[in-house]
Design a protein around this motif. Structure first.
Motif, PDB file in Angstrom:
ATOM      1  N   GLN A  62      18.404 -41.967  55.088  1.00  0.00           N
ATOM      2  CA  GLN A  62      19.748 -42.066  54.786  1.00  0.00           C
ATOM      3  C   GLN A  62      20.139 -41.444  53.325  1.00  0.00           C
ATOM      4  O   GLN A  62      20.800 -40.025  53.516  1.00  0.00           O
ATOM      5  CB  GLN A  62      20.641 -42.948  54.883  1.00  0.00           C
ATOM      6  N   CYS A  94      20.680 -49.722  56.436  1.00  0.00           N
ATOM      7  CA  CYS A  94      21.947 -49.374  55.493  1.00  0.00           C
ATOM      8  C   CYS A  94      22.116 -50.316  54.523  1.00  0.00           C
ATOM      9  O   CYS A  94      22.929 -49.933  53.702  1.00  0.00           O
ATOM     10  CB  CYS A  94      22.789 -50.151  57.043  1.00  0.00           C
ATOM     11  N   SER A 114      20.432 -48.273  51.332  1.00  0.00           N
ATOM     12  CA  SER A 114      21.656 -46.812  51.389  1.00  0.00           C
ATOM     13  C   SER A 114      22.533 -47.921  50.182  1.00  0.00           C
ATOM     14  O   SER A 114      23.003 -47.435  49.406  1.00  0.00           O
ATOM     15  CB  SER A 114      21.996 -46.339  52.338  1.00  0.00           C
ATOM     16  N   THR A 144      26.928 -42.922  61.790  1.00  0.00           N
ATOM     17  CA  THR A 144      25.907 -44.759  61.627  1.00  0.00           C
ATOM     18  C   THR A 144      25.363 -44.668  62.462  1.00  0.00           C
ATOM     19  O   THR A 144      24.358 -44.853  63.645  1.00  0.00           O
ATOM     20  CB  THR A 144      26.380 -45.339  60.445  1.00  0.00           C
ATOM     21  N   TYR A 201      22.710 -41.615  64.126  1.00  0.00           N
ATOM     22  CA  TYR A 201      21.951 -42.911  63.490  1.00  0.00           C
ATOM     23  C   TYR A 201      21.197 -44.025  63.869  1.00  0.00           C
ATOM     24  O   TYR A 201      19.772 -43.668  64.390  1.00  0.00           O
ATOM     25  CB  TYR A 201      21.912 -42.654  62.475  1.00  0.00           C
TER      26      TYR A 201
END
Length: 316
Positions: free
Chosen positions: A74, A185, A188, A222, A226
């Motif tokens: 990411q 997440c 990130s 996302t 992702y």
């Protein structure tokens, strides 16, 4: 089922380029990335506190590995793509460089994972790269004035995503997708928030277009792109999933034509057709390899049964 998931993955992953363009007019890339991940990480961590079953049995080493995967897949990938575009590298050229990813993944899948690529699959991979080149060649020629080293930035992003893919594929035990998504997440969010605060770009603009871009990126890119990437990776393997990356540049061109009125000419249509053919060829090669492996397993099992039923084996 995998066909529908693959179609959804291509649409959602390519939507990330559109979401980035939606937010580019109102804020810097680092601001968009911070607010793409920060609220999402808060929600995912809150859900993880309530639903702790999927986290049982995971060690600190497992979570650290997933944090590294998140940084590579990411943070490293997105930051390099956004930074390259800020430096003046066109999105088409960036897509062309990212289009090398299936070839790199295919070459490394054998020695690293034992997932060897057949001759037919190599033909499909090279054909797919040709299709991406057709779509992006004219766009790449518009990069005059861009420093030469800027073209290495998306290349680093491509290698970052490939490294994350192989690192996760070698992970034992397997981590549930909701757990990996939460860790990725959260990692990130921490990194992009630190970068935005350090650059004085943390405050979001009040424009509605910015928040529309954030919602677009969270839901489609996302959760959709992702999330489906890691799900398909576990179901179909590295080569099959990375081959779908060949479709991103042409499909992004379709998105751009529909949403922003960007030109969609004969060259783009031809490139899309070539990329679709490449995906079909690689998919058939994957099926043939699976059938050959199954036949080989059956032959070995028949041999073992014959040996166990033989008089010599019975006397022993």
């Amino acid at each position: 089922m995998n066909v529908l998931l693959s179609l959804a993955f291509v649409l959602c992953w390519s939507s990330g380029f559109i979401g980035a363009k939606l937010g580019a007019g109102s804020a810097s890339a680092i601001t968009v990335l911070m607010w793409r991940f920060l609220p999402l990480a808060v929600v995912l961590v809150a859900v993880a506190v309530v639903a702790r079953g999927a986290w049982r049995g995971l060690t600190a080493r497992d979570l650290t590995r997933q944090a590294v995967v998140g940084l590579l897949s990411q943070s490293g990938y997105l930051l390099s793509v956004y930074h390259a575009i800020q430096l003046g590298v066109s999105s088409g050229t960036t897509a062309l460089i990212d289009g090398v990813q299936p070839l790199v993944a295919g070459a490394l899948a054998g020695p690293l994972l034992g997932q060897y690529v057949s001759g037919r699959q190599w033909v499909g991979l090279v054909l797919g790269l040709s299709g991406v080149t057709v779509v992006t060649l004219a766009d790449a020629a518009a990069g005059a004035g861009v420093p030469w080293w800027a073209y290495a930035v998306p290349l680093l992003g491509m290698f970052s995503l490939v490294a994350a893919t192989f690192l996760d594929s070698r992970s034992r035990p397997r981590v549930a997708p909701p757990v990996s998504l939460t860790v990725h997440c959260a990692t990130s969010a921490v990194l992009f928030s630190a970068l935005a605060v350090g650059a004085g770009a943390a405050a979001p603009p009040a424009e509605g277009g910015f928040w529309l871009a954030v919602v677009w990126l969270v839901v489609l890119s996302t959760f959709g792109g992702y999330g489906l990437y890691w799900l398909l990776l576990k179901r179909s393997g590295v080569t099959a999933v990375n081959t779908l990356m060949f479709l991103m540049a042409p499909v992004t061109a379709v998105w751009g034509a529909l949403m922003f009125g960007e030109p969609f000419g004969v060259r783009t249509a031809l490139g899309l057709a070539v990329c679709l053919l490449a995906v079909v060829i690689v998919g058939r090669g994957e099926g043939g390899r699976d059938r050959s492996a199954a036949a080989a397993r059956g032959t070995r099992e028949d041999g073992r049964r014959r040996r166990s039923d033989s008089p010599e084996h019975a006397r022993r």
